[in-house]
Design an enzyme around this catalytic site. Sequence first.
Site, PDB file in Angstrom:
ATOM      1  N   GLN A 137       5.552   7.174  -4.757  1.00  0.00           N
ATOM      2  CA  GLN A 137       6.478   6.314  -5.501  1.00  0.00           C
ATOM      3  C   GLN A 137       7.721   7.108  -5.927  1.00  0.00           C
ATOM      4  O   GLN A 137       7.614   8.253  -6.369  1.00  0.00           O
ATOM      5  CB  GLN A 137       5.790   5.726  -6.734  1.00  0.00           C
ATOM      6  CG  GLN A 137       4.684   4.729  -6.412  1.00  0.00           C
ATOM      7  CD  GLN A 137       5.205   3.339  -6.068  1.00  0.00           C
ATOM      8  OE1 GLN A 137       6.384   3.148  -5.821  1.00  0.00           O
ATOM      9  NE2 GLN A 137       4.309   2.362  -6.022  1.00  0.00           N
ATOM     10  N   TYR A 181      -5.297   0.490   0.682  1.00  0.00           N
ATOM     11  CA  TYR A 181      -3.946   1.028   0.862  1.00  0.00           C
ATOM     12  C   TYR A 181      -3.762   2.221  -0.084  1.00  0.00           C
ATOM     13  O   TYR A 181      -2.819   2.288  -0.858  1.00  0.00           O
ATOM     14  CB  TYR A 181      -2.875  -0.047   0.610  1.00  0.00           C
ATOM     15  CG  TYR A 181      -3.120  -1.323   1.372  1.00  0.00           C
ATOM     16  CD1 TYR A 181      -2.663  -1.476   2.678  1.00  0.00           C
ATOM     17  CD2 TYR A 181      -3.850  -2.370   0.803  1.00  0.00           C
ATOM     18  CE1 TYR A 181      -2.909  -2.640   3.390  1.00  0.00           C
ATOM     19  CE2 TYR A 181      -4.101  -3.539   1.516  1.00  0.00           C
ATOM     20  CZ  TYR A 181      -3.627  -3.669   2.805  1.00  0.00           C
ATOM     21  OH  TYR A 181      -3.879  -4.817   3.510  1.00  0.00           O
ATOM     22  N   GLU A 227      -7.246   3.799   3.836  1.00  0.00           N
ATOM     23  CA  GLU A 227      -5.849   4.072   4.212  1.00  0.00           C
ATOM     24  C   GLU A 227      -5.745   4.178   5.736  1.00  0.00           C
ATOM     25  O   GLU A 227      -6.570   4.837   6.364  1.00  0.00           O
ATOM     26  CB  GLU A 227      -5.369   5.372   3.555  1.00  0.00           C
ATOM     27  CG  GLU A 227      -4.024   5.872   4.002  1.00  0.00           C
ATOM     28  CD  GLU A 227      -2.912   4.867   3.826  1.00  0.00           C
ATOM     29  OE1 GLU A 227      -2.160   4.660   4.797  1.00  0.00           O
ATOM     30  OE2 GLU A 227      -2.785   4.273   2.734  1.00  0.00           O
ATOM     31  N   ASP A 240      -2.724  -2.158  -3.182  1.00  0.00           N
ATOM     32  CA  ASP A 240      -1.299  -1.838  -3.315  1.00  0.00           C
ATOM     33  C   ASP A 240      -0.703  -1.874  -1.914  1.00  0.00           C
ATOM     34  O   ASP A 240      -0.380  -0.838  -1.331  1.00  0.00           O
ATOM     35  CB  ASP A 240      -1.133  -0.454  -3.959  1.00  0.00           C
ATOM     36  CG  ASP A 240       0.328  -0.120  -4.246  1.00  0.00           C
ATOM     37  OD1 ASP A 240       1.189  -0.989  -4.018  1.00  0.00           O
ATOM     38  OD2 ASP A 240       0.604   1.011  -4.689  1.00  0.00           O
ATOM     39  N   CYS A 265       4.871  -5.083  -4.428  1.00  0.00           N
ATOM     40  CA  CYS A 265       6.305  -4.766  -4.428  1.00  0.00           C
ATOM     41  C   CYS A 265       7.113  -5.942  -3.880  1.00  0.00           C
ATOM     42  O   CYS A 265       8.312  -5.821  -3.654  1.00  0.00           O
ATOM     43  CB  CYS A 265       6.577  -3.505  -3.612  1.00  0.00           C
ATOM     44  SG  CYS A 265       6.098  -3.636  -1.885  1.00  0.00           S
TER      45      CYS A 265
END
Length: 458
Positions: free
Chosen positions: A290, A319, A340, A388, A415
């Site tokens: 991030q 994720y 992932e 996420d 997001c």
Amino acid sequence: MKTNKTIPVQKNEKHTVKIEDLTHEGMGVAKIDGYPLFIEDALPGEEMEVKIHKTGKSFGYAKSMKRLTSSQNRVEIKDENFTRAGITPLQHMHYPAQLSFKKQQIKNVMKRIAKLSDVKILDTKGMTEPWGYRNKASVPVRKIGEKLTTGFFRKNSHDLIAMENFHIQDPKIDQAIIKVRDIMRTYNVKPYNEKDNTGNLRHIIVRRGYYTGEMMIVLVTRTAKLFPASKIIPDITEALPEVVSIVQNVNPTRTNTILGEDAIVLFGEDKYTDTLLGKTYEISHRSFYQVNPTQTEKLYNVVLDFAALTGEETVIDAYSGIGTITLTLADNAKHVYGIESIEPAVENAKTNAKLNNVENVTFEAGLAEEVMVEWSKEGRKADLVVVDPPRKGLEEAFINAVIDMQPAKMVYVSCNPATLARDVALLTEGGYTVEKIQPVDLFPQTSHVESVTLLTKN
């Protein structure tokens, strides 16, 4: 020339309009005979003279020529070029109004897409100082005049606008870009020519640990040759003592994708470190991390708060990237399973678990939807699922696997409000209730909004 009778305006016409609303991208909306016009650098309530510059069947675009009245939410802008480049489309808006706008974006899509008009949406968590927050910069390199130049592309084009101060980046990153640029000029490194696919240096990427101060420089080149690297590298490390890693990423193709497949480590290793909520993370040049560290800590604290773990729960973190949310959850969970798809990120995550002496985590490489479907078929259970995902949101197969698994809670970090609303609609159909949504502003001065949604099983 025959004109389109259904459109009440024509290109190059001038009109006086009143701004009624904002688009999700933060553009002002005015209407002429019900026909919407989108206008940059405009706020609700303002009256302005505009010139029509593009029309379509359903809406058009206009340029502000003269502002006749100003909104109380208008502030002085830092730089007109930032609007032209699309870097800070909300820089003209008072920061508290930006936070309200972002909350409203989530409210709008929850009502329109998810058909949930009464969801509890909390006030957006903002920053005390909403500038200089980015810990990563990817800056294109082109030739302007006779000089190798760094800056940013004009919006919807690849015309470079020369820039030295980006204002939303860590000031030390801005300084580092200039120093690297000047070293490249000294040795006459050829900037990339996109039209001919010639020249060499395409992008300068700088990443900096907010807490550690460690810096990584990534030089994206068209060819593997970087001459004279034997002089360039020591000059960079002398000019920038914080640098612990210099990586050359080779991207020979004509593409808008910044990074290529091949990388050469020129100095140190392909990693730098930073800390989040007291844990240390190794980050490689390809790793997602991030870009706003102080707000990321607020975001993760919301995830912890919504999760309300007691130490007895089995958790799935989909994720999971380099393991930042997984390891944050692990302190208060029985066991956390991270999923992932990018294998180097999985290796980073395993390293980060060891680095922080966290043993109650397992990382699985694979597509989240495929792994979840497999685990669901195996009859695996989880008390909490945390997601996420990227902007495209969740695959339907993943959502179905969650519904089959029936965790008591789900925490969705998003997001993209639109894909969040779409996914929430499917989850509510599958027996989940949206308890609350907490927007968090990770990208001040832009229209992007991050949020955390708590869902519980009915």
